[in-house]
Write a protein that holds these residues in place. Structure first.
Motif, mmCIF file in Angstrom:
data_model
loop_
_atom_site.group_PDB
_atom_site.id
_atom_site.type_symbol
_atom_site.label_atom_id
_atom_site.label_comp_id
_atom_site.label_asym_id
_atom_site.label_seq_id
_atom_site.Cartn_x
_atom_site.Cartn_y
_atom_site.Cartn_z
ATOM 1 N N ILE A 16 0.336 7.386 10.417
ATOM 2 C CA ILE A 16 0.343 7.972 11.765
ATOM 3 C C ILE A 16 1.697 8.598 12.061
ATOM 4 N N LEU A 17 2.771 7.839 11.752
ATOM 5 C CA LEU A 17 4.124 8.360 11.996
ATOM 6 C C LEU A 17 4.391 9.611 11.158
ATOM 7 N N LEU A 18 3.903 9.582 9.899
ATOM 8 C CA LEU A 18 4.087 10.745 9.025
ATOM 9 C C LEU A 18 3.349 11.958 9.586
ATOM 10 N N SER A 19 2.128 11.739 10.052
ATOM 11 C CA SER A 19 1.337 12.835 10.620
ATOM 12 C C SER A 19 2.001 13.403 11.864
ATOM 13 N N VAL A 20 2.498 12.494 12.714
ATOM 14 C CA VAL A 20 3.186 12.943 13.934
ATOM 15 C C VAL A 20 4.448 13.726 13.561
ATOM 16 N N GLY A 21 5.167 13.222 12.541
ATOM 17 C CA GLY A 21 6.387 13.899 12.099
ATOM 18 C C GLY A 21 6.096 15.281 11.563
ATOM 19 N N VAL A 22 5.046 15.395 10.738
ATOM 20 C CA VAL A 22 4.657 16.703 10.189
ATOM 21 C C VAL A 22 4.242 17.638 11.319
ATOM 22 N N TRP A 23 3.479 17.098 12.290
ATOM 23 C CA TRP A 23 3.032 17.912 13.424
ATOM 24 C C TRP A 23 4.219 18.408 14.234
ATOM 25 N N LEU A 24 5.167 17.506 14.517
ATOM 26 C CA LEU A 24 6.351 17.908 15.277
ATOM 27 C C LEU A 24 7.181 18.938 14.526
ATOM 28 N N PHE A 25 7.310 18.759 13.194
ATOM 29 C CA PHE A 25 8.047 19.723 12.386
ATOM 30 C C PHE A 25 7.351 21.087 12.409
ATOM 31 N N ALA A 26 6.031 21.055 12.255
ATOM 32 C CA ALA A 26 5.279 22.314 12.259
ATOM 33 C C ALA A 26 5.436 23.047 13.586
ATOM 34 N N LYS A 27 5.497 22.269 14.699
ATOM 35 C CA LYS A 27 5.665 22.892 16.023
ATOM 36 C C LYS A 27 6.960 23.682 16.097
ATOM 37 N N THR A 28 7.991 23.219 15.391
ATOM 38 C CA THR A 28 9.276 23.927 15.424
ATOM 39 C C THR A 28 9.199 25.254 14.678
ATOM 40 N N LEU A 29 8.162 25.450 13.856
ATOM 41 C CA LEU A 29 8.044 26.680 13.073
ATOM 42 C C LEU A 29 7.193 27.742 13.764
ATOM 43 N N TYR A 30 6.602 27.406 14.904
ATOM 44 C CA TYR A 30 5.753 28.367 15.618
ATOM 45 C C TYR A 30 6.600 29.527 16.139
#
Length: 794
Positions: A16-30
């Motif tokens: 869950i933490l990994l998924s949230v981390g990946v999601w948050l990282f991806a948001k920075t690339l928008y």
């Protein structure tokens, strides 16, 4: 059991933490499509409205600010594409992709594109508007590099961002110009056919053949290697950025339109890739407006329109690249022969960095005609030094000024002054305006060689007799303004004569041009909708005739029932490449088998090169009509001379057997959509697996085929599966009776950022022949839900 449950909870929490981390990282690339940002070097507020397909509508008080903003928004959607395309001419792809691209880098870095760019930049007028706006655009790109999000691709390949300079812009010009050239795939092949097979063979390919030939049959094994042509073709296939191919355009004058206003259509054909080639944008200031389609790193659009005029391009396909056979000094290979004695080769030192490997260092030998190709391509066994003479690097480069002028013209005459500055690549520049003018201009530096000298063979570099005698003035180029037939068109076909002769080139066959004229000629009440349907047309007016010409030589008595049914289907075909039609499947396999039976015995491994070039397209229509031809005989059979009927009958029988094995016994099931598809490949998505699904767009079922107006370009090969690799890179229709609501479409989407909602939102519309609006209406634009404001940085 308790330990297992505890471990499961820990693993679940970690995931869950990994998924949230990946999601948050991806948001920075928008990409940033709304809010406020600060930019240096702008003097006033710039407002960017993003419409429903992600096109930025840039409102600024002056062009300097507008082009700075354009650079920023272009980079945030297409920085990865910019990075790849600037590296091609500079020979810097191996830095990103490793040793597999060293061969590509060595070739491109030796063409002289960078050297020509450096010379051009030294001579630029730094006070010109074109230069100042280009610098403003690059300033915007570089500010995004410094402050914006790094695209995902940079993380995946471990690449650091670097600022851009005007040299990168000229490197893009150079790559574009070379990708239009065709001679490198054709001239070495034709020269070798002449040298190894003889004049009759090459004369037939060049449509200047003699009839009633009687040749002594030979049992000697003749191997056509065409090493240079094959090597360059393989190099171009490896590129992670799309080469240019062809295009359609037509402009209809008011007397042939329902509303009495010009209608403009254009669909440049380019190899498909993801992201799409063109970046749409709309710039408006108090004294300037253009809705443009820009290539990566090009500040000024090569396709564009506003409320006053529209313009676009197709490939001219003139011969702007020649090969010269030099003669080395037998006592010193660093010198070559000229009419005035031996001259030293110029030497260029080159250094290629290789990711995960040793750097490659080499030298390029350069004669007065250009770089020696033997040294740029490994494993070339031809010992003759072959120099590439390319108009693009030989003459002063004014492409930046030309693209600026075309996008900033105030009249038809003003527009023409811009097109006259184009020296290479050769382009058909198309024009229409709100005043009712239509025009076509063949824009290139055309030239004259001595009479009877073919530019499609190696020229003699030592004698001085094969040099260019004269460059023509632009006024002598083929062109048409407001012709009495009330339309102009271009489909890469042979233009009308220059000085009483057809100008040499590598033009496409008449198929698309004939269909365009066939549809334009009888109708005098065209609407935007009519033209939109026409640009998606998939009927050929030529291939049914070729099919029937071939069928006429087939011995029907030798055919099976299935083959007879297939014969009947093809005989009745009207040329439409619809999804459920069976005839296109039969025709294309029959065509492959016919070309194989006719040419492969002589050409050997070079056959695959021949059948997928304009040379084959040009030869086909004539070859099927020839009762007598040196190519009919199968040289692998020493006891007989095959006839046309024998070759064609065998080809048809093989085609039917192949299709039965591939698609089943039922001819009705051989539908076109079972063998043709399109997928838009990303440079990283080519690796396959999950990356393919994440980055690539498609595959899709589609309609169309080679050389119809909706040109879906594929290679004929042994597989019988047709993977479309190129076609309309955009379709545009501009109707000056409602210019604020003109229409266009891209193959995938506006953004190259995989996290953007505009990454592939146009893909299904494109394959279905639909369009989206190119809005110029200020009220509509300001209703956009996404508004990005740039403020001067304090």
């Amino acid at each position: 059991m308790k330990l297992f449950k505890k471990l499961s909870k820990i693993i679940l929490l970690f995931l869950i933490l990994l998924s949230v981390g990946v999601w948050l990282f991806a948001k920075t690339l928008y990409p940033t499509y709304k809010g406020e940002l600060q930019l240096t070097s702008i003097s006033d507020k710039v407002t960017v409205y993003y419409d429903e397909i992600g096109v930025p509508h840039i409102n600024a008080q002056n062009q300097q600010d507008a082009y700075t903003a354009l650079g920023y928004v272009h980079a945030q959607d297409r920085l990865w594409q910019m990075e790849l395309i600037r590296r091609i001419a500079a020979g810097r792809l191996a830095e990103v992709f490793g040793k597999d691209l060293v061969r590509v880098d060595k070739f491109f870095s030796g063409l002289g594109i960078e050297e020509a760019a450096e010379k051009t930049i030294l001579e630029l007028d730094k006070n010109s508007e074109a230069y100042k706006l280009t610098e403003a655009y690059l300033n915007g790109v570089n500010q995004f590099i410094e402050e914006g999000a790094t695209p995902l691709e940079f993380y995946l390949v471990g690449l650091d961002k670097e600022n851009y300079t005007i040299k990168d812009v000229y490197n893009v010009f150079g790559y574009m110009a070379f990708s239009f050239a065709i001679a490198h795939k054709t001239d070495p092949l034709l020269t070798e056919i002449r040298e190894k097979l003889g004049e009759p063979y090459v004369n037939e390919l060049l449509n200047s053949f003699n009839e009633n030939l009687t040749l002594n049959k030979t049992t000697n094994k003749i191997e056509i290697k065409a090493e240079l042509s094959l090597a360059v073709s393989e190099i171009m296939d490896k590129l992670p950025v799309a080469p240019f191919i062809g295009s359609n355009s037509w402009v209809i004058a008011p007397p042939k339109t329902k509303n009495g206003k010009v209608i403009f259509a254009n669909d440049p054909h380019i190899n498909f890739s993801q992201p799409s080639v063109w970046y749409q944008n709309h710039i408006k200031t108090p004294n300037f407006e253009v809705y443009g389609f820009n290539l990566a790193l090009m500040p000024f659009p090569l396709l564009g329109h506003n409320k006053d005029y529209a313009y676009g391009l197709t490939m001219l396909a003139n011969d702007d690249l020649n090969f010269y056979e030099e003669e080395n000094n037998p006592e010193n290979s660093m010198k070559y022969k000229t009419p005035h004695g031996y001259q030293k080769y110029e030497l260029w030192d080159k250094h290629i960095k290789v990711k995960g490997g040793r750097d490659t260092i080499y030298q390029v030998k350069v004669s007065k005609h250009g770089p020696i190709m033997n040294g740029l391509i490994e494993h070339i066994t031809d010992e003759r030094p072959i120099a590439m003479n390319w108009i693009y690097t030989q003459l002063p480069n004014q492409l930046l000024e030309a693209s600026y002028k075309m996008s900033h013209a105030n009249s038809l005459q003003d527009f023409k002054t811009g097109t006259a500055k184009i020296h290479a690549p050769g382009l058909n520049v198309m024009y229409g305006d709100a005043k009712g003018n239509v025009g076509w201009f063949a824009s290139a530096k055309l030239y004259q060689l001595r009479d009877s000298l073919s530019s499609k063979m190696y020229l003699n570099g030592a004698s001085g007799k094969d040099e260019i005698i004269e460059y023509l003035e632009f006024e002598e180029n083929p062109q048409a303004e407001n012709p009495r037939w009330n339309y102009v068109y271009s489909a890469n076909n042979q233009p009308d004569s220059v000085r009483g002769k057809l100008y040499p080139g590598y033009y496409q066959p008449e198929d698309r041009a004939k269909r365009i004229v066939q549809l334009l000629e009888p109708k005098n009440d065209f609407t935007q909708q009519d033209v939109a349907e026409m640009i998606y047309d998939v009927t050929s007016s030529v291939v049914p005739e070729i099919g029937r010409e071939l069928l006429a030589s087939v011995d029907k008595s030798s055919l099976s029932p299935s083959a007879k049914k297939a014969y009947s289907v093809l005989e009745k075909w009207d040329g439409e490449y619809a999804k459920t039609n069976v005839a296109p499947t039969i025709y294309n396999r029959f065509l492959y088998e016919f070309l194989t039976a006719t040419f492969k015995d002589e050409l050997g491994d070079s056959f695959q090169l021949f059948i997928n070039t304009p040379l084959q397209d040009q030869v086909l229509a004539e070859q099927v009509k020839r009762e007598q031809s040196v190519w009919w005989d199968d040289i692998s059979t020493t006891d007989k001379v095959e006839s046309r009927n024998e070759i064609i009958t065998i080809a048809f029988q093989k085609a039917i057997v192949f299709l039965q094995n591939q698609l089943g016994e039922n001819v009705d099931g051989w539908k076109w959509n079972r063998v043709i598809s399109v997928e838009y490949e990303h440079a990283i998505g080519k690796a396959g697996g999950l990356l393919r699904k994440f980055f690539n767009v498609g595959p899709f079922e589609t309609i169309g085929g080679n050389e119809v107006i909706n040109n879906q370009i594929f290679k004929l090969d042994s597989t019988g599966v047709y993977k479309i690799h190129g076609g309309p890179s955009t379709r545009r229709v501009i109707d000056f009776s409602d210019v604020e609501n003109s229409i266009a479409i891209l193959p995938t989407g506006q953004s190259g950022n995989v996290f953007s909602p505009y990454y592939k939102d146009q893909a299904q519309k494109y394959v279905d022949g639909e369009f989206v609006k190119m809005s110029l209406n200020e009220e509509d634009i300001k209703k956009s839900k996404n508004k990005l404001v740039f403020l001067p940085k304090q």
